[in-house]
Design a protein around this motif. Structure first.
Motif, PDB file in Angstrom:
ATOM      1  N   LYS A   1      80.494 -34.987 185.951  1.00  0.00           N
ATOM      2  CA  LYS A   1      79.179 -35.560 185.723  1.00  0.00           C
ATOM      3  C   LYS A   1      79.147 -36.144 184.329  1.00  0.00           C
ATOM      4  N   PRO A   2      78.482 -37.208 184.204  1.00  0.00           N
ATOM      5  CA  PRO A   2      78.378 -37.776 182.870  1.00  0.00           C
ATOM      6  C   PRO A   2      77.606 -36.827 181.956  1.00  0.00           C
TER       7      PRO A   2
ATOM      8  N   LEU B   1      70.216 -34.112 180.358  1.00  0.00           N
ATOM      9  CA  LEU B   1      68.897 -34.373 180.914  1.00  0.00           C
ATOM     10  C   LEU B   1      68.422 -33.201 181.771  1.00  0.00           C
ATOM     11  N   ARG B   2      69.322 -32.654 182.568  1.00  0.00           N
ATOM     12  CA  ARG B   2      68.969 -31.487 183.396  1.00  0.00           C
ATOM     13  C   ARG B   2      68.618 -30.290 182.511  1.00  0.00           C
TER      14      ARG B   2
ATOM     15  N   VAL C   1      64.224 -26.370 180.739  1.00  0.00           N
ATOM     16  CA  VAL C   1      63.484 -25.532 179.792  1.00  0.00           C
ATOM     17  C   VAL C   1      61.971 -25.664 180.010  1.00  0.00           C
ATOM     18  N   PRO C   2      61.375 -26.862 180.068  1.00  0.00           N
ATOM     19  CA  PRO C   2      59.932 -26.934 180.289  1.00  0.00           C
ATOM     20  C   PRO C   2      59.510 -26.382 181.655  1.00  0.00           C
ATOM     21  N   VAL C   3      60.339 -26.587 182.661  1.00  0.00           N
ATOM     22  CA  VAL C   3      60.006 -26.054 183.986  1.00  0.00           C
ATOM     23  C   VAL C   3      59.999 -24.525 183.943  1.00  0.00           C
TER      24      VAL C   3
END
Length: 153
Positions: A14-15, A21-22, A27-29
Motif C-alpha cells: 500500500k502506498p 490517512l487510515r 484516531v478520531p473515530v
C-alpha cells in the motif's frame, strides 16, 4: 525454444500516504466511539416519569359505645353471656368483629356488618374466671382499637 523464467508476482504494498490517512482517521473515530457511546446509553436511560400519589394516615378508632349487657350465668358450670342490640358506628368501617374470650379455651367470634344489626347473643362456658368481650372495627384489612369489657364469674 525460449521459455521465460517465472518471476514472482509483484507484492501489493500500500502506498504510504494511504496507510497514514487510515491512521489519521482511526484516531478520531476511536475517540468519538469512546466518548459518544456512554452518552448515548446515558441518554437512553435518563427518561423520567412521575406518578401522582397521595398518602394519608388513618387510625381506626374503637367503637365509642355499645348497648348491651355482659353477665355471668350460674347454670351448672360457670359461664358468661353478652347480649347487645346496637353499638356506635366507626367512620369508614367496613365491618366489625365481636369476640367473647373465656378464662381458658377458644374465644367465641362473630363477624358483624354494623348496618341494621339486630340483637346478638354470645355465650362462653369455660368455668370461673374473667370473661372479656371486645368489639373491633375494620376498615378494609386494617383492624382498629378494641372496645373492651370484662366480667369475673
Amino acid at each position: 525454444m525460449n521459455v521465460p523464467q517465472p518471476t514472482p508476482a509483484a507484492s501489493r504494498v500500500k502506498p504510504a500516504w494511504l496507510t497514514r490517512l487510515r491512521g489519521l482517521l482511526a484516531v478520531p473515530v476511536a475517540v468519538a466511539l469512546v466518548l459518544g457511546a456512554p452518552g448515548l446509553a446515558f441518554a437512553a436511560f435518563t427518561a423520567k416519569t412521575t406518578a401522582s400519589l397521595s398518602v394519608g394516615t388513618y387510625k381506626v378508632p374503637a367503637p365509642a359505645s355499645i348497648n348491651g349487657t355482659l353477665q355471668c350465668n350460674a347454670h351448672g358450670q360457670k359461664s358468661a353471656a353478652i347480649t347487645f342490640t346496637d353499638f356506635a358506628d366507626v367512620d369508614r368501617a367496613t365491618g366489625y368483629t365481636a369476640t367473647l374470650t373465656p378464662p381458658t379455651g377458644s374465644p367465641a367470634v362473630v363477624p358483624l356488618t354494623g348496618q341494621g344489626q339486630n340483637e346478638v347473643t354470645m355465650t362462653s362456658s369455660n368455668g370461673k374466671g374473667t370473661y372479656t368481650f371486645t368489639l373491633t372495627a375494620k376498615v378494609g384489612s386494617w383492624t382498629g382499637a378494641a372496645l373492651q369489657q370484662s366480667v369475673t364469674c
